[in-house]
Design an enzyme around this catalytic site. Structure first.
Site, PDB file in Angstrom:
ATOM      1  N   ASN A 147       0.857  -1.190   0.000  1.00 17.57           N
ATOM      2  CA  ASN A 147       0.000   0.000   0.000  1.00 17.57           C
ATOM      3  C   ASN A 147       0.888   1.233   0.000  1.00 17.57           C
ATOM      4  O   ASN A 147       1.735   1.395   0.872  1.00 17.57           O
ATOM      5  CB  ASN A 147      -0.904  -0.017   1.241  1.00 17.57           C
ATOM      6  CG  ASN A 147      -2.010   1.012   1.156  1.00 17.57           C
ATOM      7  OD1 ASN A 147      -1.872   2.041   0.510  1.00 17.57           O
ATOM      8  ND2 ASN A 147      -3.121   0.739   1.810  1.00 17.57           N
ATOM      9  N   HIS A 161     -11.126   1.275   4.482  1.00 10.42           N
ATOM     10  CA  HIS A 161     -10.079   0.400   3.964  1.00 10.42           C
ATOM     11  C   HIS A 161     -10.720  -0.640   3.047  1.00 10.42           C
ATOM     12  O   HIS A 161     -11.834  -1.090   3.298  1.00 10.42           O
ATOM     13  CB  HIS A 161      -9.367  -0.284   5.135  1.00 10.42           C
ATOM     14  CG  HIS A 161      -8.281  -1.230   4.721  1.00 10.42           C
ATOM     15  ND1 HIS A 161      -7.193  -0.833   3.981  1.00 10.42           N
ATOM     16  CD2 HIS A 161      -8.126  -2.568   4.940  1.00 10.42           C
ATOM     17  CE1 HIS A 161      -6.411  -1.876   3.759  1.00 10.42           C
ATOM     18  NE2 HIS A 161      -6.954  -2.936   4.326  1.00 10.42           N
ATOM     19  N   ASP A 210      -5.268  -8.655   1.833  1.00 11.24           N
ATOM     20  CA  ASP A 210      -5.315  -7.388   2.563  1.00 11.24           C
ATOM     21  C   ASP A 210      -3.970  -6.686   2.373  1.00 11.24           C
ATOM     22  O   ASP A 210      -3.040  -6.860   3.162  1.00 11.24           O
ATOM     23  CB  ASP A 210      -5.593  -7.645   4.039  1.00 11.24           C
ATOM     24  CG  ASP A 210      -5.892  -6.364   4.807  1.00 11.24           C
ATOM     25  OD1 ASP A 210      -5.730  -5.281   4.222  1.00 11.24           O
ATOM     26  OD2 ASP A 210      -6.277  -6.443   5.985  1.00 11.24           O
TER      27      ASP A 210
END
Length: 1110
Positions: free
Chosen positions: A217, A464, A481
Site C-alpha cells: 500500500n 479500507h 489485505d
C-alpha cells in the site's frame, strides 16, 4: 440463571406469600460446581468459542506440595493434548511481583520441537484448596502457542498475601493450606483451518503459507490493490494482458507494460510487490496516491484503457468476450403493436442495496416494469399517446460478471454521500436466468459461482479495502489485505460481509470501527463489489489445466532489472572502498558554452560534461593516469593532473599540479581537494617530448626573461564569435606572471589561427556576473591574474558589421553575451487544454530579462499566432493552473517565474520552468474587459413574502429591466439539480427564455446520476427537432464546444430519484441518433436530460478529480 436439563417443574412446590405484595419465591439456582468436579466446572466456566471447532480437550491437575520450600521457578508434570506436550510453569514467589504467577507452557524437550510448530489453545488455570474444593481462583485465556511464544498465562494470578491469609474470602481457612494447593489446567486445542487464528503476523510469510503474495500500500491505494488482485486471479484476463505487445517499450511509463510487469512479479515474487511503477505509468502523483478513490470507477477506467490498447493485437476483443453482456431498454405499448427498444453493452451492473435484502431482490428491482399511463402516456410514432410498459431486460450475461453494490448513496437530509450498512446477502451459487428475456440464448445454463468479494470497511471519509478471492475452481477463499495474504473461511468471505447489525450472545452488540474509531451496532465492513464466474466457463476463465505464461521478453527484462539491483546493492555495500573523481580536459572545454571551464554540476549527458571515474581509494595517481590516458588515446606520462578547488567567488578552477605519482587518490583528495564536493581534476597535455623522450609541458616553454618573481601561469582561452553568437573554449596555454597583456597576442593569434595584425579585444571572466575588459599595457600580475583564470577573446569588426549584428538582436560585446547566458532559461510551453486544443507542447530558450510583450512575441512567432491572442498561466507544483497573466503584466519573465518573497505566490508552490498557454479567439485585452454573467445577490425579504416580492427586490437590487423581468422563472433546486418549477412561495431563482416553450431540466453528472456537479439549467425544446439539432443548440447555449463537448454523453433520466440513465448516444460508437427529444419526453414532467462527463470540480466524494489513466 442456569437450569439443569433434567429439572422438572412439577416436583417443585409453590409458596404463596402472605405479604400484601404477592410474590413467588425464585427457584434455587443451580449449585456452583466444585473445583474437583472437572467436567461440570469446565462446562460452566470455559464454554466453547463460537465459530471455532475443537480438535482435542484435556484436564490435568498438579498437586503442589511444600509451597514455601519450592525453588523460584517450577514446572509441573508433562501431559498431552491434541498431540502436543504441555505443562504448567509456576513461580511460587512471583515473577518479579508480589503475586503467584502461573503459565501454560509447551512441553517439548530442547531441539525436539517440530519445525514451524504452533497450536491454538483456549485454556483455564484453576488454583484450589484440596481440603475444600469450593475454594478456588481461576483465570482463562486464548493464545496461539509457537516456538517464539511457547508460554502464556498470568503474572498476577493471585496475591501471595491473600493466598496465605488465615481466611480466604471469609471462608475461615487459607487458600494455600498447610503449604499445599492444587492447580488444574483445562485445555482445549482448536482447529485452525485458515492457519492464522490469533496470529500476530510477526515474520508472517504469505508466499510460504499460501503460495501467493500481496501488494504494498503506497498510502491510500488499498482500493487499487483489491481490484488488481481480483483481475490477476481472473487468469484469462491475465493471459489477455500478457498478449499486449510490449517488446519495444523501453521504460515502465507505458501502462500496459507496467501492468504486465506487476502481474509477472505477483506470479513469481516471494514477497509483496510494489505498485509504484504502475501508478506512475497511470500518470498519478502523490495526490492520487494519498486520496482514496472509487473501486467501481477505477474498474471502468482501467477496462476502457486496456480494451483500447488491445485493439489490433492478438488480445483484441478478449475483454469484451469476458466481461461484456447485453441488456435491452424498452418501451412497449399495451394496446397497440409498437415497441421502442435499444440494445446496450454493459461491463458491470450497479445494484441498489438500500431497500433490498439480497442479490435477487436487487435484480428484481433492476428489471422492474414501470407502467406509463394517465398523464404519463408514451407518444408512439403513428399511434399517438399510448399506455405502455417501460423497463430493462437482460439479453445475455458475460462469462465474468462484475456486480457493483451501491453502498454509497446521496442522503438528501444530510446533503452528503453516506454509506449504506444495511444487511445484504449474496449466495455462493446464483442463477441469473430469471432476469433474461424470452428471446435470450439459454443453450448454456446461466449458473454463476462466486469468485471474489471486494470489501469496504469504514465509512465514506475513512475506510479500507480488501478482497476475498477464490483463485481455483474447487479451492478455498483467501483474504488479500494489501501485502498480507491469508486463507479465509466461507463464513469470513460471505456472511461477515453481508453488513447489517452485529449479533452477540452477551448483549453487547456494538463494535469499534478501527478506521473511524467510533462504536456502532452496524458492521463497518460490507461487500462493495462481487465477482461471479459462469459455472460452465470456470475452466476456461481460471485456466485450471493451462499455465498462464508471461511473455519471454518480460521475464528477461525483469531478470535484468534484478541483476542491476543486485549490482547497485553490492555497490552500496562496497561504497566505502571507492571514491568518485571528476576528470575534465581540453576535449570538454572546447565544446562547452557557458560559465567556468566545464559544467561540473550538469546532470545532462553532453560532450562537455566531465567524466566521473569510480576508483578504489587505494589506487595510486600513476595507476589512475594510466587508466585515463588509455581512454584519451595517449600515454600516461603525457598528461599531468591539476587539482581543482572552489574559489570564494563560486567558480571552480585548477589550483596546483599534482606531481606525487605514488600518492593514492584518497591522499591526493585529502591534500588538494575540497571536502564538500567530489575530487575534481584537470588533465593538462604535454606539448611534445624532448630529444631524450621526456614530456615537455607548456610551462617549461614560457620565457621568464630572468625577471624576479616571474613564474608561468596556466590560463584558459575562450572565443566569443560575434557572427555566430557563440562562446566556446579554445584551449589552455601558459604565460609569464610579469608579462603584459599584449605579450599574449602572438600566442592567442596562433591558437585562433588568425593572421598577424588581426585586431581583437580581451576580457577576463572573473565570475558569472563579473566580466571585465583587460588593458593591453598592464601586466598579468597587475591584473591579478592567477592559475586557472579564463581569458575571453573577440575579434574587432567594422562598424557596419557591428550595426548589422545589433540590428538583428545579437550581442556585440562579450560582456553582453555573458549576460545573455546568465539570464537564459528554457521554458516549457504546455497547452492548457491538452492536445485536444490542437496545440502541442514545446520548449523555448528565453531571457529572464524579457518583458511580457517580448516573450509573448517569441511564443507567437513559434505558434504562428498573434501574440495578443495568447494567454499564459503559471503552473503549481501539482501541474495545475495557478494564476492567469494579464496583458499588462508588469516586470520581467524572471518576476513571473520567480516571484519575490513579498509576492502572494510563493516560489516553492510554482514551477519555475513552465507555463500554460492558450490561443484565444479574441485578444487578451478584449477578454479581460468582458464581464462574467454570473452574479450573486443577497436579498432581505419578509418570511411571508410572495415570489412577486422577491422578484421586485431582485429587480431593484440587480437593476434588471421590466422587459427582462417578464421572463424570470423560479425553480426548486439543490445538489446541482432542478427538481420542479416553483409557485409563488419559493426562494430559488432560475433565468429562462422563451416563457411559453416546453422545457426540460438539464443537469451534469459523472458516470452515475447520484454523482452530480456543475450548475443545472432549464432548456427549451422544439417539436419535431432531431437530437442532432438539439445537441447543436445545447452547445451554443452552454458555450461548450469542440472536443470538450464531444466527450459529453447525453442521457434521459427519470426524476425524482435520478435512477438509471437511458443514453441517447451510444458511448461506444458515439453515433447521434435521429430521435426527437420532444417525443421521448411526451407529456411527462418527471424527466431530466443529463450531461454525463468528468467532474473537474470538488464533488460529494471529497475528491478533486475523477480517476484517470494516462
Amino acid at each position: 440463571m442456569l437450569v439443569d436439563s433434567e429439572y422438572d417443574e412439577k416436583h417443585d412446590v409453590v409458596n404463596i406469600s402472605t405479604d400484601a405484595d404477592d410474590t413467588m419465591d425464585e427457584v434455587d439456582p443451580e449449585p456452583e460446581p466444585r473445583a474437583d468436579e472437572y467436567d461440570a466446572f469446565m462446562k460452566k466456566h470455559m464454554a466453547e468459542l463460537p465459530d471455532q471447532e475443537t480438535e482435542a480437550e484435556t484436564i490435568n491437575t498438579w498437586e503442589i506440595r511444600d509451597w514455601r520450600n519450592l525453588a523460584r521457578r517450577e514446572h509441573g508434570p508433562v501431559f498431552e493434548c491434541g498431540g502436543h506436550p504441555w505443562r504448567i510453569l509456576f513461580f511460587p514467589y512471583g515473577n518479579n511481583v508480589e503475586f503467584a504467577s502461573f503459565y501454560l507452557e509447551q512441553g517439548y524437550e530442547e531441539k525436539k520441537m517440530p519445525e514451524d510448530w504452533y497450536a491454538c489453545v483456549q485454556f483455564m488455570l484453576v488454583l484450589w484448596n484440596p481440603n475444600d474444593p469450593s475454594m478456588h481462583v481461576m483465570h482463562s485465556a486464548t493464545h496461539r502457542f509457537t516456538a517464539d511464544e511457547g508460554d502464556w498465562g498470568f503474572t498476577r494470578f493471585a496475591e501471595l498475601r491473600r493466598l496465605f491469609s488465615t481466611s480466604w474470602d471469609d471462608r475461615g481457612r487459607p487458600m494455600v493450606e498447610n503449604n499445599n494447593a492444587n492447580i488444574t489446567a483445562y485445555i482445549r486445542v482448536l482447529k485452525d483451518p485458515t492457519g492464522v487464528l490469533w496470529h500476530n503476523f510477526v515474520n508472517y510469510d504469505s508466499k510460504k503459507e499460501t503460495g501467493m503474495v500481496g501488494l504494498k500500500n503506497q498510502g491510500a491505494t488499498c482500493y487499487l490493490n483489491s481490484l488488481l488482485q481480483s483481475l490477476f486471479f481472473t487468469n484469462a484476463f491475465r493471459q489477455a494482458v500478457y498478449q499486449i505487445p510490449t517488446e519495444q517499450e523501453t521504460d515502465r511509463s507505458y501502462s500496459a507494460y507496467a501492468l504486465q510487469r506487476l502481474f509477472y512479479l505477483l506470479q513469481t515474487s516471494n514477497s509483496a510487490v510494489a505498485t509504484n511503477d504502475l501508478t506512475q505509468s497511470f500518470g498519478w502523483d502523490s495526490k492520487q496516491i494519498f486520496e482514496q478513490q472509487d473501486v467501481q470507477e477505477l474498474s471502468r477506467v482501467l477496462m476502457d484503457k486496456l480494451d483500447e490498447k488491445m485493439k489490433g493485437t492478438e488480445a483484441e476483443g478478449a475483454l469484451e468476450k469476458m466481461f461484456v453482456g447485453k441488456m435491452k431498454t424498452y418501451i412497449s405499448c399495451i394496446n397497440v403493436d409498437y415497441e421502442s427498444s435499444r440494445m446496450e453493452d454493459f461491463w458491470d451492473i450497479q445494484l441498489n442495496v438500500s431497500g433490498n435484502k439480497n442479490l435477487d431482490d436487487s435484480f428484481k428491482d433492476y428489471v422492474q416494469v414501470e407502467t406509463m399511463d394517465g398523464e404519463n402516456k408514451y407518444f408512439a410514432e403513428g399511434y399517438g399517446l399510448q399506455d405502455a410498459k417501460k423497463g430493462v431486460i437482460f439479453e445475455s450475461f458475460p462469462q465474468v460478471l462484475h456486480l457493483q453494490l451501491k453502498r454509497f448513496e446521496y442522503d438528501i437530509n444530510r446533503d452528503a454521500m453516506m454509506k449504506v450498512n444495511d444487511r445484504y446477502e449474496f449466495p455462493e451459487t446464483w442463477d441469473a436466468s430469471p432476469y433474461l428475456s424470452e428471446q435470450a440464448d439459454r443453450s448454456e445454463p446461466y449458473i454463476y459461482r462466486l469468485h471474489g468479494v471486494l470489501v469496504h470497511s469504514g465509512d465514506l471519509n475513512a475506510g479500507h479495502y480488501y478482497a476475498f478471492l477464490k483463485p481455483t475452481k474447487d479451492g478455498h477463499f483467501y483474504k488479500f489485505d494489501d501485502d498480507r495474504v491469508t486463507r479465509a473461511t466461507m463464513r469470513e468471505a460471505l456472511e461477515e460481509n453481508f453488513g447489517g447489525d452485529y449479533a452477540q450472545a452477551n448483549g453487547n452488540v456494538q463494535q469499534r470501527n478501527p478506521y473511524t474509531r467510533t462504536w456502532s451496532a452496524k458492521r463497518s465492513m460490507s461487500a462493495y463489489m462481487l465477482v461471479y464466474i459462469r459455472e460452465s466457463r470456470l475452466d476456461s476463465i481460471l485456466m485450471a489445466d493451462k499455465p498462464v505464461d508471461p511473455p519471454v521478453h518480460l521475464a528477461e527484462r525483469v531478470a535484468e532489472e534484478k541483476a542491476a539491483f543486485e549490482r547497485r546493492r553490492k555497490e552500496r555495500e562496497e561504497a566505502h572502498l571507492y571514491m568518485d573523481i571528476q576528470v575534465a580536459s581540453e576535449e570538454n572545454f572546447k565544446v562547452y558554452q557557458g560559465f567556468d571551464i566545464v559544467p561540473w554540476k550538469s546532470e545532462a549527458d553532453t560532450p562537455a560534461r566531465p567524466k566521473t571515474h569510480r576508483v578504489l581509494r587505494t589506487t595510486t595517481l600513476l595507476e589512475f593516469c594510466h587508466t585515463v590516458a588509455a581512454e584519451m588515446g595517449t600515454e600516461a606520462d603525457m598528461i599531468r593532473p591539476w587539482a581543482m578547488v572552489n574559489r570564494q567567488n563560486g567558480t571552480t578552477r585548477p589550483d596546483a599540479a599534482i606531481s606525487y605519482s605514488e600518492m593514492t587518490v584518497e591522499e591526493a583528495s585529502n591534500k588538494f581537494g575540497t571536502k564538500t564536493t567530489p575530487f575534481r581534476m584537470w588533465l593538462a597535455r604535454a606539448e611534445k617530448r624532448d630529444e631524450e623522450g621526456t614530456p615537455v609541458f607548456g610551462d617549461a616553454l614560457v620565457d621568464l626573461k630572468g625577471q624576479q618573481g616571474n613564474r608561468p601561469l596556466m590560463l584558459f582561452l575562450k572565443h566569443f564569435d560575434l557572427k555566430t553568437q557563440s562562446l566556446f573554449g579554445i584551449g589552455n596555454f601558459y604565460a609569464g606572471y610579469q608579462d603584459r597583456v599584449c605579450d599574449m597576442g602572438p600566442q592567442i593569434l596562433k591558437m585562433m589561427g588568425w593572421p598577424a595584425g588581426t585586431n581583437f579585444k580581451l576580457s577576463e571572466e572573473i565570475k558569472q556576473n563579473m566580466i571585465e575588459g583587460m588593458k593591453p599595457k598592464v601586466t598579468l600580475a597587475q591584473s591579478e591574474i592567477q592559475d586557472g583564470d579564463i581569458i575571453t577573446v573577440q575579434k574587432v569588426l567594422s562598424e557596419k558589421e557591428v550595426a548589422q549584428i545589433a540590428a538583428a538582436g545579437g550581442c556585440v560585446e562579450a560582456k553582453e553575451f555573458y549576460d545573455y547566458l546568465l539570464n537564459r532559461i528554457n521554458v516549457e510551453m504546455i497547452p492548457r487544454h491538452g492536445p485536444e486544443s490542437g496545440h502541442s507542447q514545446f520548449t523555448l530558450t528565453l531571457s529572464k530579462k524579457m518583458t511580457y510583450d517580448q516573450f509573448s512575441a517569441k511564443v507567437g512567432e513559434y505558434l504562428k499566432a498573434d501574440p495578443t491572442h495568447i494567454r499564459f498561466t503559471t503552473i503549481n507544483n501539482a501541474g495545475k493552473p495557478k494564476i492567469a497573466l494579464k496583458h499588462t503584466q508588469p516586470g520581467t519573465l524572471n518576476n513571473i517565474l520567480y516571484p519575490g518573497p513579498y509576492s502572494y505566490t510563493a516560489t516553492t508552490m510554482q514551477k519555475q520552468d513552465a507555463l500554460f498557454y492558450e490561443v484565444l479567439e479574441m485578444s487578451l485585452k478584449e477578454l479581460e474587459q468582458r464581464k462574467s454573467l454570473k452574479e450573486e445577490h443577497t436579498l432581505m425579504i419578509p418570511r411571508t413574502a410572495q415570489v412577486s416580492d422577491l422578484l421586485e427586490a431582485l429587480q431593484k437590487k440587480a437593476g434588471i429591466s421590466d422587459e427582462v423581468m417578464k421572463n424570470v422563472r423560479l425553480f426548486e433546486g439543490h445538489n446541482n439539480k432542478f427538481y420542479k418549477n416553483l409557485g409563488l412561495d419559493f426562494q430559488i431563482m432560475g433565468l429562462a427564455k422563451d416563457a411559453d416553450a416546453k422545457r426540460i431540466t438539464v443537469f451534469h453528472f459523472d458516470k452515475e446520476p447520484s454523482k452530480v456537479h456543475g450548475i443545472p439549467f432549464q432548456f427549451a425544446l422544439k417539436e419535431n427537432e432531431t437530437f442532432r439539432d438539439t445537441k447543436q443548440r445545447l452547445s451554443e447555449f452552454t458555450k461548450i464546444k469542440g472536443k470538450q463537448f464531444e466527450k459529453i454523453k447525453f442521457a434521459v433520466v427519470s426524476k425524482p430519484h435520478y435512477s438509471r440513465p437511458e443514453y441517447i448516444c451510444y458511448s461506444k460508437t458515439d453515433i447521434i441518433t435521429d430521435e426527437i427529444l420532444w417525443d421521448l419526453i411526451g407529456g411527462r414532467d418527471d424527466i431530466a436530460l443529463g450531461f454525463d462527463h468528468v467532474n473537474k470540480a470538488r464533488s460529494f466524494w471529497a475528491k478533486t478529480d475523477s480517476i484517470f489513466i494516462r
